[in-house]
Design an enzyme around this catalytic site. Structure first.
Site, PDB file in Angstrom:
ATOM      1  N   GLU A  57     -12.383   0.604 -10.679  1.00 51.06           N
ATOM      2  CA  GLU A  57     -12.060  -0.339 -11.767  1.00 51.06           C
ATOM      3  C   GLU A  57     -12.993  -0.272 -12.973  1.00 51.06           C
ATOM      4  O   GLU A  57     -12.546  -0.389 -14.105  1.00 51.06           O
ATOM      5  CB  GLU A  57     -11.964  -1.770 -11.223  1.00 51.06           C
ATOM      6  CG  GLU A  57     -10.679  -2.076 -10.455  1.00 51.06           C
ATOM      7  CD  GLU A  57     -10.658  -1.492  -9.036  1.00 51.06           C
ATOM      8  OE1 GLU A  57     -11.731  -1.050  -8.563  1.00 51.06           O
ATOM      9  OE2 GLU A  57      -9.578  -1.470  -8.415  1.00 51.06           O
TER      10      GLU A  57
ATOM     11  N   GLU B 192     -18.962  -5.676  -3.316  1.00 50.74           N
ATOM     12  CA  GLU B 192     -17.567  -6.105  -3.253  1.00 50.74           C
ATOM     13  C   GLU B 192     -17.412  -7.536  -3.759  1.00 50.74           C
ATOM     14  O   GLU B 192     -16.445  -7.872  -4.424  1.00 50.74           O
ATOM     15  CB  GLU B 192     -17.048  -6.000  -1.811  1.00 50.74           C
ATOM     16  CG  GLU B 192     -15.600  -6.401  -1.624  1.00 50.74           C
ATOM     17  CD  GLU B 192     -14.601  -5.401  -2.229  1.00 50.74           C
ATOM     18  OE1 GLU B 192     -15.037  -4.374  -2.778  1.00 50.74           O
ATOM     19  OE2 GLU B 192     -13.391  -5.668  -2.158  1.00 50.74           O
TER      20      GLU B 192
ATOM     21  N   ASP C 203      -4.788  -9.121  -8.102  1.00 48.18           N
ATOM     22  CA  ASP C 203      -5.124  -8.270  -9.252  1.00 48.18           C
ATOM     23  C   ASP C 203      -3.954  -7.419  -9.725  1.00 48.18           C
ATOM     24  O   ASP C 203      -3.625  -7.393 -10.911  1.00 48.18           O
ATOM     25  CB  ASP C 203      -6.342  -7.389  -8.944  1.00 48.18           C
ATOM     26  CG  ASP C 203      -6.159  -6.527  -7.708  1.00 48.18           C
ATOM     27  OD1 ASP C 203      -5.514  -6.993  -6.746  1.00 48.18           O
ATOM     28  OD2 ASP C 203      -6.650  -5.398  -7.694  1.00 48.18           O
TER      29      ASP C 203
ATOM     30  N   GLU D  69       0.835  -1.212   0.000  1.00 45.73           N
ATOM     31  CA  GLU D  69       0.000   0.000   0.000  1.00 45.73           C
ATOM     32  C   GLU D  69       0.863   1.253   0.000  1.00 45.73           C
ATOM     33  O   GLU D  69       0.572   2.236  -0.674  1.00 45.73           O
ATOM     34  CB  GLU D  69      -0.930   0.010   1.222  1.00 45.73           C
ATOM     35  CG  GLU D  69      -1.957  -1.129   1.236  1.00 45.73           C
ATOM     36  CD  GLU D  69      -3.122  -0.895   0.263  1.00 45.73           C
ATOM     37  OE1 GLU D  69      -3.169   0.176  -0.369  1.00 45.73           O
ATOM     38  OE2 GLU D  69      -3.972  -1.804   0.145  1.00 45.73           O
TER      39      GLU D  69
END
Ligand SMILES: *[C@@H]1O[C@H](CO)[C@@H](O)[C@H](O)[C@H]1NC(C)=O
Ligand SMILES: *[C@@H]1O[C@H](CO)[C@@H](O)[C@H](O)[C@H]1NC(C)=O
Ligand SMILES: *[C@@H]1O[C@H](CO)[C@@H](O)[C@H](O)[C@H]1NC(C)=O
Ligand SMILES: *[C@@H]1O[C@H](CO)[C@@H](O)[C@H](O)[C@H]1NC(C)=O
Ligand SMILES: *[C@@H]1O[C@H](CO)[C@@H](O)[C@H](O)[C@H]1NC(C)=O
Length: 534
Positions: free
Chosen positions: A361, A340, A264, A124
């Site tokens: 996205e 989600e 991802d 992150e």
């Protein structure tokens, strides 16, 4: 979250007349208004803390909470790193707000310090803070962009280098795969967990690579590449990776994998398209599967999967991107936004993961598909996404996440990626003039990195070309910063490269002639024993 090369594939589409000019201009102003509503409220109620709480008009120092589901080892002294400001800089540049960009840069240069006692998630921290700083550095440095009226002295690069050096001890492990967590002041805690995710250790190379190229210190790139090399060596015979692993033993702890959460970002930075299409795809949807056997494990859609059509555009598989994007959009329309997690087999929302934290996205994939096709239909999709977000999550104090898509109850949290990604991709859908004249890579956090040709000529480790293992020809000379585009077969087609789609929409086949040509290698695809094109 995505990697983009605005390459050859798009040149032809870009020269077509731009439809609905005035409407796009108005929509762009709507996005600008959204961004400023989010940004101004952050600056008023939360800055220099990390993120805004838009319902209580307060802040959260969330950098130490990202990925920290059990909220372990929270700091008693940490009071934020202006995370949302750092994440906003490249968006301010894209929206051509140079005064606010400059103000932000100068504040960070004088006031930001990473010498703080806080345990952060390496991934992150890399994609949000390090990527945000490096991207803003590139933009500030580029005098053509005229963002810094009083000159610029590499202050952001110095901050990025300091942060990068603080992350390096995480890589000191038996496998070279970094710890998922590190304390910015004190390093890795002696009892730190040795578990990490594939995204967590496999998506560091773009930011770390750029940092090495900019500072001349090769350590960042070398360590990120060493980790990647090890990770890739852990793939199964099917060329699939798991989702979680142990950094000491180099063993998988979760063999079930897919294209969504936990992995991802890895696919955005690497290239395993063929294996994914072969083992996870079902029609236009994607399920999870065991990396060892390819056997389906979970039939679920996760919101993060919506980046995939954007990635397919970059590979040149426009028809498949279009089909998957349309399926995902149907799900969005069913709820007004994405849950989600959605259980494909049961046909219902997951019992607990029902939130929508303003994820980018779908907007991102819509932007890529519009760039590639210039089909105005995608502008309507962008409008729809924007309207949903305004209707469901705009509050007087900013944009609140949706806690439950069934009730539309809100959550007191405005994530920084709403500013770095969601708003940016929507804006670029309606006005891409910022991208003119130069190729860019988008990081997994939506930060822009200009493509510097001179970097591609520098010798680089072999690993990146070996990653293109599906190519049966000699290794392709390419790196993370280049794209190979196969020769175009049919002029006038919007399809990029050599892609010839399968003749059957569900990608099942009876014979080879059903299978078309691989978009990346230009090789004829074959029909597998199980009836899948591969
Ligand atoms: C730049 O951002 C500031 C702060 O949000 C805002 O007040 C100003 O109007 C913006 N300027 C432009 C040109 O958008
Ligand atoms: C740094 O922070 C101080 C204290 O908040 C503030 O007064 C100063 O203006 C900031 N520096 C810049 C360049 O904005
Ligand atoms: C690490 O864990 C062990 C066993 O739980 C404990 O005895 C030790 O004090 C811990 N060390 C630190 C520095 O927290
Ligand atoms: C996308 O799909 C729609 C509906 O199937 C079709 O009409 C359109 O031509 C497709 N566009 C591309 C670029 O494949
Ligand atoms: C590209 O990188 C080289 C070497 O790092 C640098 O000298 C040059 O200024 C960069 N070019 C641009 C356009 O940023």
């Amino acid at each position: 979250m995505m990697l983009l090369l605005l390459g050859l594939a798009l040149v032809e589409a870009l020269s077509a007349p731009i439809p609905r000019f005035e409407e796009r201009a108005a929509l762009k102003e709507d996005v600008r208004n959204m961004f400023h509503h989010a940004y101004d409220n952050y600056m008023k109620y939360a800055f220099p803390h990390d993120e805004l709480k838009p319902l209580s008009l307060s802040y959260t120092d969330s950098l130490e909470e990202l990925g920290n589901l059990k909220l372990e080892r929270l700091s008693e002294t940490y009071s934020g790193s202006a995370l949302t400001l750092v994440e906003s800089l490249s968006s301010l540049a894209v929206m051509k707000n140079s005064s606010e960009f400059e103000k932000g840069v100068l504040w960070l240069a004088e006031n930001l310090s990473f010498d703080v006692d806080v345990r952060v998630n390496v991934f992150e921290c890399n994609i949000r803070l390090l990527g945000g700083l490096i991207s803003a550095h590139f933009l500030a440095k580029d005098s053509r962009k005229q963002l810094m009226s009083n000159g610029y002295n590499d202050q952001l690069l110095m901050l990025a280098e300091d942060l990068g050096l603080r992350l390096l001890p995480a890589f000191d492990t038996p496998t070279g795969i970094p710890y998922a967590w590190i304390n910015l002041k004190t390093g890795v805690h002696p009892n730190e967990t040795t578990e990490t995710s594939t995204s967590g250790c496999g998506s560091l190379v773009l930011e770390m690579g750029a940092l090495s190229r900019l500072t001349g210190n090769p350590q960042f790139e070398n360590l990120a590449l060493r980790a990647l090399r090890k990770l890739w060596s852990m793939r199964s015979e099917l060329n699939l990776l798991g989702t979680n692993l142990d950094i000491n033993t180099g063993r998988w702890t979760e063999y079930s994998s897919g294209i969504g959460a936990g992995i991802d970002s890895f696919y955005e930075y690497l290239d395993a398209y063929r294996a994914v299409q072969q083992h996870y795809r079902y029609g236009s949807w994607y399920h999870d599967a065991d990396m060892r056997t390819g056997k389906a494990t979970y039939w679920q859609f996760t919101s993060l999967q919506a980046f995939w059509p954007g990635l397919q555009v970059l590979i040149g598989d426009i028809a498949a991107a279009n089909a998957t994007h349309r399926e995902f959009l149907r799900l969005w329309e069913m709820f007004g936004i994405f849950p989600e997690r959605y259980l494909l087999d049961a046909g219902k929302v997951h019992p607990t993961e029902r939130y929508y934290p303003l994820r980018p996205e779908l907007a991102e994939s819509t932007f890529f598909l519009y760039q590639a096709t210039k089909d105005p239909w995608y502008l309507d999709v962008g409008k729809k996404i924007m309207n949903s977000i305004n209707v469901f999550s705009r509050v007087p104090g900013g944009f609140a996440s949706v806690r439950d898509v069934m009730t539309m109850k809100l959550e007191d949290h405005q994530h920084s990626f709403f500013l770095s990604e969601t708003c940016k991709y929507l804006y670029l859908l309606f006005d891409d003039s910022f991208l003119d004249g130069e190729n860019h890579v988008f990081s997994t956090e939506g930060h822009l990195f200009p493509v510097n040709q001179s970097w591609q000529q520098q010798p680089r480790p072999k690993i990146l070309s070996r990653l293109r293992l599906f190519s049966r020809q000699k290794p392709i000379d390419t790196s993370a910063l280049t794209s190979k585009t196969c020769p175009r077969l049919s002029r006038g087609s919007v399809e990029s490269a050599c892609h010839i789609p399968d003749t059957r929409a569900d990608h099942r086949c009876v014979s080879r002639s059903d299978c078309g040509v691989d978009a990346t290698t230009c090789a004829k695809r074959s029909c597998s024993f199980a009836g899948y094109c591969s």
